[in-house]
Design an enzyme around this catalytic site. Sequence first.
Site, short mmCIF file in Angstrom:
data_model
loop_
_atom_site.label_atom_id
_atom_site.label_comp_id
_atom_site.label_asym_id
_atom_site.label_seq_id
_atom_site.Cartn_x
_atom_site.Cartn_y
_atom_site.Cartn_z
N GLU A 127 -1.58 3.08 -3.39
CA GLU A 127 -1.72 4.43 -3.54
C GLU A 127 -1.10 5.26 -2.66
OE1 GLU A 127 -2.21 7.80 -3.30
OE2 GLU A 127 -4.44 7.94 -3.94
N GLU A 136 4.86 10.52 1.52
CA GLU A 136 4.45 9.38 2.15
C GLU A 136 5.25 8.17 2.30
OE1 GLU A 136 0.14 8.81 1.19
OE2 GLU A 136 -0.28 10.95 1.11
#
Length: 334
Positions: A127, A136
């Site tokens: 995740e 990210e």
Amino acid sequence: MTQVVRGRRAARPGAVRLRAMTVGADALELHGRLLDHRSRTDAYLKVVRAVVRPGDVVVDLGSGTGVFGVAAVRAGAARVYAIEASPMARLVRRVAVANGVEQRMTVIRGWSQQVQLPERADVIVSELIGNEPFAEGVLGTTADAVRRFLKPGGRLVPSGLRVLATPMQLPREVRRNAVIGPDRVRRWQEWYGIDFSPLPAFGPDGSAVAYVNPWEARDWKPLGPPTEVRDIELGLRPTRNKGPVSLPVDRPGRLDAVLLHFELRSGNRTFLSTAFDEVDQDNHWDSPVHYLRRPPAVGPRTALAVRYGPDGPGGPVSCAVLEHDGDGNWRALH
């Protein structure tokens, strides 16, 4: 027993002792918010239980609190390699012990790109999705993990990431406080006696981005349906942006901004969405909102487009709202 290893050291039972817990309050607060987001965590746990098969080897990429690694063991995984770069890795070990899964869960402290595993995995769970879905490094990190960790024909959770854009008219108060506009500059000057007019409100392309919990956008006025602007199969080499995507408008109004949201899928099924009309009040993600400096009046006949995404796994993420100039060209709206 559960192992904690760093960087490129090989995983060897009992090789490294845990030091005193040094997990910062900010990290604990962040992961606490992730666990508070029950619909997100429940959705992931359901998919992990459906994808992991008895005897599987699983990589938990960016393990955090270890919640998905524990779930994988309970789903029948023979071994789970929980990779976590931060001091949270020490907490993952304690969570594994507390849940009685330490014999099948190896905690690896390090960045996944610098970690070596003793075997390939059947499943990778991760995740790595930020408020800006690509911020990210999910594309490059996942592609690297698939290349070095995953067996041929292995499975990913999530396996795909889809980003959608919705044209929006905002309540005037929301827009007024969202960007550094003339009203705010005048207010600051009255308060402090300092001229703040040089503060840049918008970038060189005439847009500004802010982040809003999509739960708060339920009262905004959509001027058209959500439109897919990127759809990526995770683990594959990302392609470059393909150019502008048409952005339909089916209601007249003032185009203040474009609201982005994302969807995650496992196989062909979407299991999580941050759409403003689908999130719960416990949602922890903020959605990018790209504001226009001079909001145009638009309607069903307005030809709009969006160009969005990163160029390659490590490229910058950009979003531009475009208008057709009538001569076959697209120009950025300011």
